[in-house]
Design a protein around this motif. Structure first.
Motif, PDB file in Angstrom:
ATOM      1  N   TRP A   1       0.914  -1.327  -0.185  1.00  0.00           N
ATOM      2  CA  TRP A   1       0.087   0.098   0.073  1.00  0.00           C
ATOM      3  C   TRP A   1       0.769   1.101  -0.056  1.00  0.00           C
ATOM      4  N   PHE A   2       0.648   2.124  -0.809  1.00  0.00           N
ATOM      5  CA  PHE A   2       1.538   3.258  -1.176  1.00  0.00           C
ATOM      6  C   PHE A   2       0.838   4.576  -1.050  1.00  0.00           C
ATOM      7  N   ASN A   3       1.490   5.538  -0.379  1.00  0.00           N
ATOM      8  CA  ASN A   3       0.774   6.917  -0.215  1.00  0.00           C
ATOM      9  C   ASN A   3       1.964   7.864  -0.191  1.00  0.00           C
ATOM     10  N   PRO A   4       2.191   8.584  -1.343  1.00  0.00           N
ATOM     11  CA  PRO A   4       3.294   9.140  -1.284  1.00  0.00           C
ATOM     12  C   PRO A   4       3.595  10.439  -0.808  1.00  0.00           C
ATOM     13  N   GLU A   5       2.483  10.709   0.212  1.00  0.00           N
ATOM     14  CA  GLU A   5       2.455  11.726   1.259  1.00  0.00           C
ATOM     15  C   GLU A   5       3.059  11.312   2.458  1.00  0.00           C
ATOM     16  N   CYS A   6       3.212   9.977   2.826  1.00  0.00           N
ATOM     17  CA  CYS A   6       3.411   9.312   4.023  1.00  0.00           C
ATOM     18  C   CYS A   6       4.739   9.392   4.222  1.00  0.00           C
ATOM     19  N   PRO A   7       5.185  10.017   5.414  1.00  0.00           N
ATOM     20  CA  PRO A   7       6.779  10.179   5.750  1.00  0.00           C
ATOM     21  C   PRO A   7       7.441   8.749   5.652  1.00  0.00           C
ATOM     22  N   PHE A   8       7.079   7.778   5.926  1.00  0.00           N
ATOM     23  CA  PHE A   8       7.626   6.415   5.864  1.00  0.00           C
ATOM     24  C   PHE A   8       7.952   6.013   4.399  1.00  0.00           C
ATOM     25  N   VAL A   9       6.964   6.429   3.725  1.00  0.00           N
ATOM     26  CA  VAL A   9       7.160   5.909   2.135  1.00  0.00           C
ATOM     27  C   VAL A   9       8.122   7.027   1.485  1.00  0.00           C
ATOM     28  N   LYS A  10       8.141   7.988   1.855  1.00  0.00           N
ATOM     29  CA  LYS A  10       8.929   9.158   1.342  1.00  0.00           C
ATOM     30  C   LYS A  10      10.602   8.749   1.936  1.00  0.00           C
ATOM     31  N   LYS A  11      10.564   8.349   3.087  1.00  0.00           N
ATOM     32  CA  LYS A  11      11.831   7.983   3.639  1.00  0.00           C
ATOM     33  C   LYS A  11      12.360   6.561   2.942  1.00  0.00           C
ATOM     34  N   HIS A  12      11.479   5.415   2.835  1.00  0.00           N
ATOM     35  CA  HIS A  12      12.153   4.316   1.919  1.00  0.00           C
ATOM     36  C   HIS A  12      12.120   4.311   0.454  1.00  0.00           C
ATOM     37  N   TYR A  13      11.586   5.265   0.076  1.00  0.00           N
ATOM     38  CA  TYR A  13      11.537   5.373  -1.498  1.00  0.00           C
ATOM     39  C   TYR A  13      12.730   6.417  -1.603  1.00  0.00           C
ATOM     40  N   GLY A  14      12.852   7.412  -0.825  1.00  0.00           N
ATOM     41  CA  GLY A  14      14.086   8.548  -0.987  1.00  0.00           C
ATOM     42  C   GLY A  14      15.368   7.925  -0.900  1.00  0.00           C
ATOM     43  N   SER A  15      15.350   6.896   0.061  1.00  0.00           N
ATOM     44  CA  SER A  15      16.620   6.332   0.264  1.00  0.00           C
ATOM     45  C   SER A  15      17.050   5.062  -0.860  1.00  0.00           C
TER      46      SER A  15
END
Length: 107
Positions: free
Chosen positions: A57-71
């Motif tokens: 489940w993906f939400n581009p505004e989620c801080p955890f999603v941002k962290k793991h996709y950003g890294s």
């Protein structure tokens, strides 16, 4: 990703269906469901019968999603497991047209 398919769906619909049916017994097949994909088609869990499937489940505004996709962490996991034949389905947990929702072009 060759096997990555972005699905747009309301998580409330999935949650409602899951709670209404109750959990399947441990060791049994997951209940089938179908969702529209980003390319206008339909994806069903049953079409992947016999394969390991990751539902992300993906939400581009989620801080955890941002962290793991950003890294690059999620992309590495996706590459690692899809390379072993695992099907990785990414489900956009935002309603289409709402903040955080992504379009087919962005997927």
């Amino acid at each position: 990703m060759n096997m990555k398919i972005t699905l747009a769906i309301f998580t409330s619909l999935i949650a409602t269906a899951a709670f209404a049916l109750g959990p399947p017994p441990v060791g049994s097949a997951a209940p089938d469901f179908s969702l529209p994909d980003a390319k206008g088609g339909t994806q069903s869990l049953s079409q992947y019968k016999g394969k390991y499937v990751v539902l992300e489940w993906f939400n581009p505004e989620c801080p955890f999603v941002k962290k793991h996709y950003g890294s690059g962490n999620m992309q590495k996991l996706q590459d690692q497991y899809t390379g072993k034949g695992v099907v990785w389905l990414t489900i956009d947990s935002n309603a289409p047209g709402t903040e955080g929702s992504i379009t087919a072009e962005q997927a």
